[in-house]
Design an enzyme around this catalytic site. Sequence first.
Site, mmCIF file in Angstrom:
data_model
loop_
_atom_site.group_PDB
_atom_site.id
_atom_site.type_symbol
_atom_site.label_atom_id
_atom_site.label_comp_id
_atom_site.label_asym_id
_atom_site.label_seq_id
_atom_site.Cartn_x
_atom_site.Cartn_y
_atom_site.Cartn_z
ATOM 1 N N TYR D 189 71.509 -19.796 -13.887
ATOM 2 C CA TYR D 189 72.773 -20.550 -13.862
ATOM 3 C C TYR D 189 72.524 -22.054 -13.957
ATOM 4 O O TYR D 189 73.191 -22.758 -14.722
ATOM 5 C CB TYR D 189 73.541 -20.191 -12.586
ATOM 6 C CG TYR D 189 74.841 -20.929 -12.428
ATOM 7 C CD1 TYR D 189 75.950 -20.602 -13.198
ATOM 8 C CD2 TYR D 189 74.963 -21.966 -11.516
ATOM 9 C CE1 TYR D 189 77.151 -21.280 -13.052
ATOM 10 C CE2 TYR D 189 76.157 -22.656 -11.368
ATOM 11 C CZ TYR D 189 77.245 -22.307 -12.136
ATOM 12 O OH TYR D 189 78.427 -22.978 -11.999
ATOM 13 N N TYR D 241 89.796 -26.050 -14.660
ATOM 14 C CA TYR D 241 89.788 -25.983 -13.198
ATOM 15 C C TYR D 241 91.221 -25.835 -12.681
ATOM 16 O O TYR D 241 92.038 -25.180 -13.333
ATOM 17 C CB TYR D 241 89.103 -27.231 -12.600
ATOM 18 C CG TYR D 241 87.721 -27.470 -13.128
ATOM 19 C CD1 TYR D 241 86.774 -26.453 -13.177
ATOM 20 C CD2 TYR D 241 87.343 -28.727 -13.594
ATOM 21 C CE1 TYR D 241 85.488 -26.681 -13.661
ATOM 22 C CE2 TYR D 241 86.059 -28.966 -14.071
ATOM 23 C CZ TYR D 241 85.142 -27.931 -14.102
ATOM 24 O OH TYR D 241 83.888 -28.169 -14.576
ATOM 25 N N VAL D 259 81.478 -30.980 -15.684
ATOM 26 C CA VAL D 259 81.330 -32.230 -14.930
ATOM 27 C C VAL D 259 80.306 -33.175 -15.550
ATOM 28 O O VAL D 259 80.150 -34.301 -15.074
ATOM 29 C CB VAL D 259 80.961 -31.990 -13.448
ATOM 30 C CG1 VAL D 259 82.103 -31.339 -12.707
ATOM 31 C CG2 VAL D 259 79.683 -31.184 -13.331
#
Lengths: 308, 308, 308, 308
Positions: D189, D241, D259
């Site tokens: 990840y 989001y 981000v």
Amino acid sequence: MELTNIETILNDALIHSSKYIDDGNVATYIPELAKADKNLLGASIVTIEGKRYHVGDWHQEFTIQSISKTISLIFALHNLGPEIVFNKVGMEPSGDPFNSIIKLETKKYPSNPYINAGAIAVAGLISERYSFEDYLKLVRLFCGRNSIEVDENVYMSESKTGMLNRSLAYMMNSSGVLEADVEKTLDFYFKMCSVKVNSNDLANYAAILANDGLDLKSGDRLIDNSILKIVKSLMLTCGMYDGSGEFAIRVGMPAKSGVGGGILAFAENKLGICVFGPALDSQGNSIGGYHMLEYLSKELGLHYFSGK
Amino acid sequence: MELTNIETILNDALIHSSKYIDDGNVATYIPELAKADKNLLGASIVTIEGKRYHVGDWHQEFTIQSISKTISLIFALHNLGPEIVFNKVGMEPSGDPFNSIIKLETKKYPSNPYINAGAIAVAGLISERYSFEDYLKLVRLFCGRNSIEVDENVYMSESKTGMLNRSLAYMMNSSGVLEADVEKTLDFYFKMCSVKVNSNDLANYAAILANDGLDLKSGDRLIDNSILKIVKSLMLTCGMYDGSGEFAIRVGMPAKSGVGGGILAFAENKLGICVFGPALDSQGNSIGGYHMLEYLSKELGLHYFSGK
Amino acid sequence: MELTNIETILNDALIHSSKYIDDGNVATYIPELAKADKNLLGASIVTIEGKRYHVGDWHQEFTIQSISKTISLIFALHNLGPEIVFNKVGMEPSGDPFNSIIKLETKKYPSNPYINAGAIAVAGLISERYSFEDYLKLVRLFCGRNSIEVDENVYMSESKTGMLNRSLAYMMNSSGVLEADVEKTLDFYFKMCSVKVNSNDLANYAAILANDGLDLKSGDRLIDNSILKIVKSLMLTCGMYDGSGEFAIRVGMPAKSGVGGGILAFAENKLGICVFGPALDSQGNSIGGYHMLEYLSKELGLHYFSGK
Amino acid sequence: MELTNIETILNDALIHSSKYIDDGNVATYIPELAKADKNLLGASIVTIEGKRYHVGDWHQEFTIQSISKTISLIFALHNLGPEIVFNKVGMEPSGDPFNSIIKLETKKYPSNPYINAGAIAVAGLISERYSFEDYLKLVRLFCGRNSIEVDENVYMSESKTGMLNRSLAYMMNSSGVLEADVEKTLDFYFKMCSVKVNSNDLANYAAILANDGLDLKSGDRLIDNSILKIVKSLMLTCGMYDGSGEFAIRVGMPAKSGVGGGILAFAENKLGICVFGPALDSQGNSIGGYHMLEYLSKELGLHYFSGK
């Protein structure tokens, strides 16, 4: 209080309580605990004068589990002081299961030192500055037995499978509540939960709590009263997981339970008790032990609101 | 216990506590309560032998608010029995603010009878079967004053503005927890909270609680011990809103507070206390009253874990 | 797009979908809705050129329920402007069931205008300034039928039993989100949900949405494009309760469902659809209707990501 | 669509958007990301015909972060199929922040594959069976650049500091949602999030999404339409989001932000866009990038409800 008949009442309590064992189950989330014999049931009473009474499988060793949270809290309050401790953990009942993570997101700090997150936060404070041996000495002192050790199988089992506790610890590490190394903290926590005791050991400790922290023989102060006010009051409000409120009504003694099957309780200025039975109710409290305590509370008049 | 110096200690407690008043604020969510003079501060102590001690604004009347939840619980337990009551409400600390609605959605039943939702559920059970006058008689009996009445202005003000309580009640009605008529239930609840008392009245009631429910003069039993175990144990775990845990540590007496500024507390087998001061802390407890209780607990040795 | 075969596909869709009816149930929380015949199933399609296609029980009237939330939002945005509306309600999927109260406590404002709380907040803004007749005129205009009326039995039934909606409304009134009179707001809301339509009516409205808000015959603008961007985008993200995400994948049309059994959907610049079937799935969407829409989307290539 | 003026409009968009940069901040929770120059701003557009337009700092490399969640989802759906994937993760907007843990306790499964928990669950499925190199090949294919690599500094920084992601992963491991090895999953990840791209790379990928998954030059199918329906629909409902709803209204394109400062968006059958600017708004979306997309959507008529 008339204590002459404690032995008889203890025996009756055992008979009365053993019939509830079938409704309970041993803890399964730690594989090693799942091996326990669910039919075991025993108890010890130690009065503040030092008299001892036993019944059933009181000699059987089991892991202390969450009951250790009261000793690690004493250790932290004594060595670090309440300001440092309560900078990281609250004093309130959580209203949630003992292993819940939700309030760590909504409120950041664990609600109290007796839920898992709170006890891990306290373990972090200790493990940064003290060795596990330092802590174990205190357990031995309170239990009055120097041969107390960690159950290595349970410790390995918890360490290998305690993923939810890992999740709680990393969450607190992420938010700054747990500043210590996460895996080192968890190692301390898993060891602390895996200490092997019997009900006589914990009844001895409970009697010291009942005796205002004074040694039963010498009368020396082992625990400051200011620390006891915290540790014992939290047992009233948060000691029995999310069944603390009902326990306060039905049994009426400060208490702390563990998923190893032990429940420690005491009647202030009278006596300490430890019951033991690995079959647990749905809230994680020993089902036979709970019924023994309720029976003893009634028959020995131990409820703090026993009346006249 | 040496009680000869209660008067002096009460006076010292008042001086000590009055300096915290500036940090508090009167309740504003009920317009009529917002009119209170925040500088008022007083207290009454009634021993189980019936001796009375007062200080400051003890004669000042205020509305009983949430302290009434203990009396309505006694009323319901006495008249309907615990089975009917605890079929609608739990026995556990909620971990949430007193007026929170969240657990009504996630768990359906209110956590305990001392949060608003729980007290409204109990009020529903009572108001279906009894008149408010029936209930008021019990308040008068416990307080030892027949002239106790509802403050009509506060009652009207609560009734007109208590929208969050309406929301709680309709939620419970929707889920079947509150089967009684909602507006009739709320009417009972708002009236019950608006009863006008002074600190002597509630100290009298507190002394009866401390005296195992026996009338201070006649020794007649006014409240069954089985009911007291419930009502008093819940004061330990849930009496001070979401500050109950810290209060148990710092003060160490079963207690119940109200946003009218009163806090009732007692030391088992010793005495009842009521402190009064409308300036509240952030949790809705009288800020001066809280400090008075902490002072009195320490100086009179009233903490249940006072030690030796 | 080739539309010559719509009639055939509509018939096939009805046959395909009717076999899912057994897995659904009519809404029971409003007693009057529980009387519906669960075997009804029908649909209407209206193209932006004004062609109409029907199948099954398309002529059957049902109450519009939550589909009305899109029309009341258009009414509010047109008459009050987005600033006033979005000062009271958010634009985000809630992640919770349509009637959840939790986020009203944790976030104060309802997440979006298509959950009950949000639609009640919008109803409050409208009912303070406009009559229900004003609103009803808009419904009739969009549906192209002047005889549309409120179903008085459903309206009375909702008004009498809508306790959870009362709870939501009082909660918002308590927090200042709903400034209008609560009962008057709820009366508007219950009436708005109880308007009787058939699938032809709503397919007409859906076609206007597909046609950028222009009247299908005259081409006159009935709804501003800036309003449509809001109303239609919210249908994408929040139109199918907490099944909106899966619906977007499986069907791929902006849509809004109601517990009366209707689902409105449209394919931009192509056509409007209304399916109707009172048997609902566990999320409150018409089970037969959902399968009809999935079938039609696939066979007519209506998914916004249909591909090449 | 008239595309002749894209270049001019892109330049205007840059000027318009750069003034919002001061209101944003670079991500600080990953130390390495905190070093980014917040004044960078750039964008690339790639049409489905393969025409390319650039402006500002489009050549600047940044880490792909959460935008990678769309590629890992495609990889998992292609190699494992939707049944295995959606056995571990839902399809609904969560209504909570992207890193929230609460619903993992209340609902067990992560709400969708674009919140952190959901993407970690998908990473677990992949990392058990495939190497990171296998995955990276797909990224290179979609971006059309074989030199794409992991940013080792960001990867190390995330791996060292990603405690909240560890908490999410251990929670899912505890509940059985994540069956793969936790640290190996997190390694995958963190690497996947640390892949370095520029806006031209991601605009190329976005154009393939807009082109129904077909290679821009050869027309070969790179992604199945059934997979695209899932990946693209989830971008509509969950891509930005907890600001997805408002973005759908204001911009009206399927999108996914990271981000690292990138936002990928596309207009179906028209073009793909990637904007880049490290200064983020309070929801974690590039503040300059958001305004560029809003500007471009309006001026180029890219909103899916643009009207007539």
